[in-house]
Design a protein around this motif. Structure first.
Motif, PDB file in Angstrom:
ATOM      1  N   SER A 114       0.828  -1.189   0.000  1.00 60.39           N
ATOM      2  CA  SER A 114       0.000   0.000   0.000  1.00 60.39           C
ATOM      3  C   SER A 114       0.871   1.250   0.000  1.00 60.39           C
ATOM      4  N   ALA A 126      -0.106   3.435   3.037  1.00 57.53           N
ATOM      5  CA  ALA A 126       0.490   2.974   4.295  1.00 57.53           C
ATOM      6  C   ALA A 126       1.966   3.330   4.350  1.00 57.53           C
ATOM      7  N   LEU A 160       6.884  -3.476   5.292  1.00 57.51           N
ATOM      8  CA  LEU A 160       6.140  -3.030   4.119  1.00 57.51           C
ATOM      9  C   LEU A 160       6.540  -3.798   2.864  1.00 57.51           C
ATOM     10  N   ASP A 208       4.807  -7.379   2.638  1.00 62.34           N
ATOM     11  CA  ASP A 208       3.357  -7.492   2.450  1.00 62.34           C
ATOM     12  C   ASP A 208       3.083  -8.246   1.168  1.00 62.34           C
ATOM     13  N   ASP A 244      -8.901   3.501  10.737  1.00 54.37           N
ATOM     14  CA  ASP A 244      -9.739   3.870   9.604  1.00 54.37           C
ATOM     15  C   ASP A 244      -9.446   5.311   9.220  1.00 54.37           C
ATOM     16  N   LEU A 259      -8.077   4.546   3.582  1.00 55.11           N
ATOM     17  CA  LEU A 259      -7.045   3.585   3.953  1.00 55.11           C
ATOM     18  C   LEU A 259      -7.473   2.909   5.255  1.00 55.11           C
ATOM     19  N   LEU A 276      -6.505  -0.175   8.159  1.00 54.01           N
ATOM     20  CA  LEU A 276      -5.603  -1.175   8.710  1.00 54.01           C
ATOM     21  C   LEU A 276      -6.488  -2.219   9.367  1.00 54.01           C
ATOM     22  N   TRP A 282      -1.853  -8.493   9.818  1.00 56.39           N
ATOM     23  CA  TRP A 282      -2.215  -7.089   9.684  1.00 56.39           C
ATOM     24  C   TRP A 282      -2.188  -6.748   8.205  1.00 56.39           C
ATOM     25  N   TRP A 285      -3.034  -3.738   5.225  1.00 58.49           N
ATOM     26  CA  TRP A 285      -3.384  -2.394   4.792  1.00 58.49           C
ATOM     27  C   TRP A 285      -4.244  -2.541   3.545  1.00 58.49           C
ATOM     28  N   GLU A 344      -6.453  -0.219   0.724  1.00 58.07           N
ATOM     29  CA  GLU A 344      -6.695   1.150   0.292  1.00 58.07           C
ATOM     30  C   GLU A 344      -7.713   1.223  -0.836  1.00 58.07           C
TER      31      GLU A 344
END
Length: 165
Positions: free
Chosen positions: A14, A17, A64, A67, A105, A109, A111, A123, A125, A127
């Motif tokens: 994302s 994120a 990141l 992901d 929120d 975007l 989470l 977890w 992300w 979008e």
């Protein structure tokens, strides 16, 4: 009352994120730098502070990058996460019969925390830019209450006060 719609939504890296985490990290680094500048004594505390800032940036960057892409699916009762076609050979990455909870929120975007019994939390992300035409359906599904268990028609007896006829 109608239930939430079933929805399939793409998840993965994302940009939103990444921007958010970069800004938060930069603000933390600025605060750490300011504290080192304004407090004269340079010692182990300042070194620990600077190392923690560097460690936090490295951990966020690695997180990141790791992901994985996939598809988040809600069938009206439970959530599932299917890996992208390139990850389909690894069945351990698939999450079935999970529950999704909103942790953050920001309107465009989200989470999400995906929990499945017996497995660690994931977890994600999510979008709006990934699929704008399905964004509202995803938000409805995320915020919907899970369906009640089948009570066999005894809803009134289960919820009625004790003095009810």
């Amino acid at each position: 009352m109608h239930g939430a719609p079933s929805v399939t939504y793409p998840v993965g890296r994302s940009r939103g994120a990444a921007r958010l985490l970069t800004v938060v990290w930069a603000l933390g680094a600025l605060c750490a730098g300011a504290s080192c500048y304004f407090f004269d004594s340079v010692g182990w505390r300042h070194a620990l502070l600077l190392l923690s800032v560097l460690f936090a940036g490295a951990a966020a960057g690695i997180g990141l990058r790791r992901d994985g892409a996939g598809f988040l699916h809600f069938d009206g009762r439970v959530w599932s996460l299917a890996p992208a076609a390139s990850d389909a050979a690894d069945p351990a990455r698939s999450v079935l019969a999970a529950r999704a909870f909103v942790a953050l929120d920001l309107q465009s975007l989200l989470l999400l925390r995906l929990s499945e019994p017996g497995r660690p939390r994931r977890w994600l992300w999510v979008e709006r830019e990934a699929m704008p035409e399905r964004w509202r359906d995803l938000r409805r599904a995320v915020y919907s209450r899970p369906p009640a268990a089948d009570t066999g028609g005894d809803v009134w007896r289960a919820t009625a006060p004790a003095d009810a006829p």
